[in-house]
Motif scaffolding. Structure first.
Motif, short mmCIF file in Angstrom:
data_model
loop_
_atom_site.label_atom_id
_atom_site.label_comp_id
_atom_site.label_asym_id
_atom_site.label_seq_id
_atom_site.Cartn_x
_atom_site.Cartn_y
_atom_site.Cartn_z
N GLN A 36 0.94 -1.26 0.09
CA GLN A 36 -0.06 -0.19 -0.07
C GLN A 36 0.88 1.34 -0.05
O GLN A 36 0.67 2.08 -0.94
N GLN A 37 1.88 1.37 0.75
CA GLN A 37 2.59 2.48 0.95
C GLN A 37 3.51 2.62 -0.45
O GLN A 37 3.58 3.95 -0.58
N ASN A 38 4.17 1.96 -1.04
CA ASN A 38 5.01 2.03 -2.19
C ASN A 38 3.89 2.37 -3.51
O ASN A 38 4.36 3.22 -4.10
N LEU A 39 2.60 1.90 -3.42
CA LEU A 39 1.78 2.30 -4.42
C LEU A 39 1.39 3.62 -4.32
O LEU A 39 1.35 4.47 -5.14
N GLU A 40 1.06 3.88 -2.92
CA GLU A 40 0.70 5.45 -2.57
C GLU A 40 1.78 6.23 -3.13
O GLU A 40 1.77 7.56 -3.77
N ALA A 41 3.20 6.06 -2.63
CA ALA A 41 4.25 6.66 -3.16
C ALA A 41 4.34 6.98 -4.61
O ALA A 41 4.70 7.87 -5.42
N LEU A 42 4.27 5.73 -5.41
CA LEU A 42 4.34 5.71 -6.85
C LEU A 42 3.31 6.60 -7.45
O LEU A 42 3.86 7.49 -8.44
N PHE A 43 2.17 6.84 -6.92
CA PHE A 43 1.14 7.67 -7.61
C PHE A 43 0.88 8.89 -6.68
O PHE A 43 -0.13 9.66 -6.91
N ALA A 44 1.85 9.54 -6.09
CA ALA A 44 1.51 10.63 -5.08
C ALA A 44 1.44 11.72 -5.81
O ALA A 44 0.60 12.47 -5.32
N ASN A 45 1.82 11.81 -6.81
CA ASN A 45 1.81 13.13 -7.86
C ASN A 45 0.61 12.95 -8.87
O ASN A 45 0.55 13.78 -9.56
N ASP A 46 -0.10 12.12 -8.82
CA ASP A 46 -1.16 11.75 -9.66
C ASP A 46 -2.27 11.95 -8.88
O ASP A 46 -2.69 11.14 -8.17
N PRO A 47 -3.36 13.09 -9.08
CA PRO A 47 -4.46 13.43 -8.20
C PRO A 47 -5.55 12.57 -8.66
O PRO A 47 -6.57 12.46 -7.79
N SER A 48 -5.44 11.75 -9.62
CA SER A 48 -6.47 10.97 -9.96
C SER A 48 -6.51 9.43 -9.82
O SER A 48 -7.02 8.70 -10.58
N VAL A 49 -5.49 8.94 -8.81
CA VAL A 49 -5.19 7.64 -8.61
C VAL A 49 -5.67 7.66 -7.22
O VAL A 49 -4.63 8.21 -6.42
N PHE A 50 -6.45 6.70 -6.49
CA PHE A 50 -6.69 6.65 -5.14
C PHE A 50 -6.20 5.16 -5.03
O PHE A 50 -6.46 4.25 -5.50
N ARG A 78 -10.29 8.26 -9.87
CA ARG A 78 -10.82 8.74 -8.74
C ARG A 78 -9.82 9.62 -8.01
O ARG A 78 -8.60 9.10 -7.87
N PRO A 79 -10.53 10.96 -7.24
CA PRO A 79 -9.37 11.72 -6.57
C PRO A 79 -9.03 11.12 -5.17
O PRO A 79 -9.45 10.31 -4.74
N LYS A 80 -7.79 11.43 -4.76
CA LYS A 80 -7.49 11.23 -3.50
C LYS A 80 -8.28 12.05 -2.46
O LYS A 80 -8.81 12.57 -2.71
N LYS A 90 -20.87 6.42 -5.85
CA LYS A 90 -20.24 7.63 -5.39
C LYS A 90 -18.87 7.85 -5.97
O LYS A 90 -18.22 9.16 -5.99
N GLU A 91 -18.36 6.88 -6.44
CA GLU A 91 -17.01 6.99 -7.17
C GLU A 91 -17.28 7.08 -8.51
O GLU A 91 -16.53 6.31 -9.65
N ASP A 92 -18.28 7.50 -9.07
CA ASP A 92 -18.43 7.67 -10.55
C ASP A 92 -18.60 6.21 -11.22
O ASP A 92 -18.33 6.06 -12.36
#
Length: 237
Positions: A36-50, A78-80, A90-92
């Motif tokens: 979870q933490q590495n995927l969070e870091a991988l997409f940290a700069n992409d606001p459309s990946v939750f 989906r937004p963070k 609720k998530e489109d």
């Protein structure tokens, strides 16, 4: 005349917890956190990946019984942001496209089969299942609208995530798209601290350069004043 009673539809409650623990042991917990933490870091700069871990997912509005909590999941488009649960309507109406499950001795075969059926039925594109005790990795990829087994997981690259799976006799190793291995939570914190330290150093260096430039400007002004007092035009020098 008989009047008809009007009833208000009962509000459906979607609990944030199902009463089950996140993990059964430290090994399972460690793997969940690492993924979870590495995927969070991988997409940290992409606001459309939750990215989330152990978050209840409700795919059907009005149905609070059909649900599951993947050990880790990724929803593209989906937004963070914080959520008590992932309520798909609720998530489109976007389901998590990638999910991970980490087995523990307490997981039953029937339970995991039900989870696989759930992911198949509700639109997951990639499903990865890892047993750290046996060092056994399995994967499924949506093909022809069904989750189909990935025959060879060695060096497999996730189409959605871009991460690579490598297995040895002792352990599983995951690699980021840039080739770097997944890091532990402690290593990620150290990496963040080092990045912050480097940023502080750059800021200090920039401030020192600004101070030196200001000192040079003041020195030049004083020299110009001294020359002017002597009747010398510094521009003519």
């Amino acid at each position: 005349m008989v009047s008809q009673l009007q009833t208000t539809p009962k509000e459906v409650i979607y609990p944030d917890q199902d009463g089950n623990p996140m993990s059964d042991n430290t090994k399972q917990f460690r793997w969940i956190v690492v993924i979870q933490q590495n995927l969070e870091a991988l997409f940290a700069n992409d606001p459309s990946v939750f990215v989330a871990g152990d978050l209840l997912w409700y795919p059907i509005e009005g149905d609070n019984k059909t649900r599951t909590a993947p050990d880790a999941m990724v929803a593209f488009g989906r937004p963070k942001g914080d959520r008590g649960s992932y309520q798909q309507w609720k998530e489109d109406c976007i389901p998590p496209q990638v999910v991970f499950e980490i087995l523990s001795p307490g997981n039953r075969l029937t339970e995991m089969n039900k989870k696989q059926e759930f992911y198949d039925r509700h639109g997951v594109e990639e499903y990865y299942l890892y047993d750290p005790d046996r060092n056994d990795l399995s994967g499924w990829l949506r093909t022809n609208d069904r989750l189909a087994v990935i025959d060879e997981m060695q060096s497999w690259v996730s189409p959605r995530l871009g991460i690579r799976f490598e297995s040895s006799e002792e352990d599983l190793q995951l690699y980021l798209p840039n080739g770097e291995p997944f890091k532990t939570h402690t290593q990620l914190l150290q990496q963040r601290d080092q990045a912050m330290q480097r940023a502080d150093q750059f800021e200090q260096q920039a401030e020192q350069e600004r101070q030196r430039a200001e000192q040079e400007r003041q020195r030049a002004e004083r020299l110009a004043e001294q020359l002017g007092s002597l009747g010398i035009d510094p521009d003519q020098l």
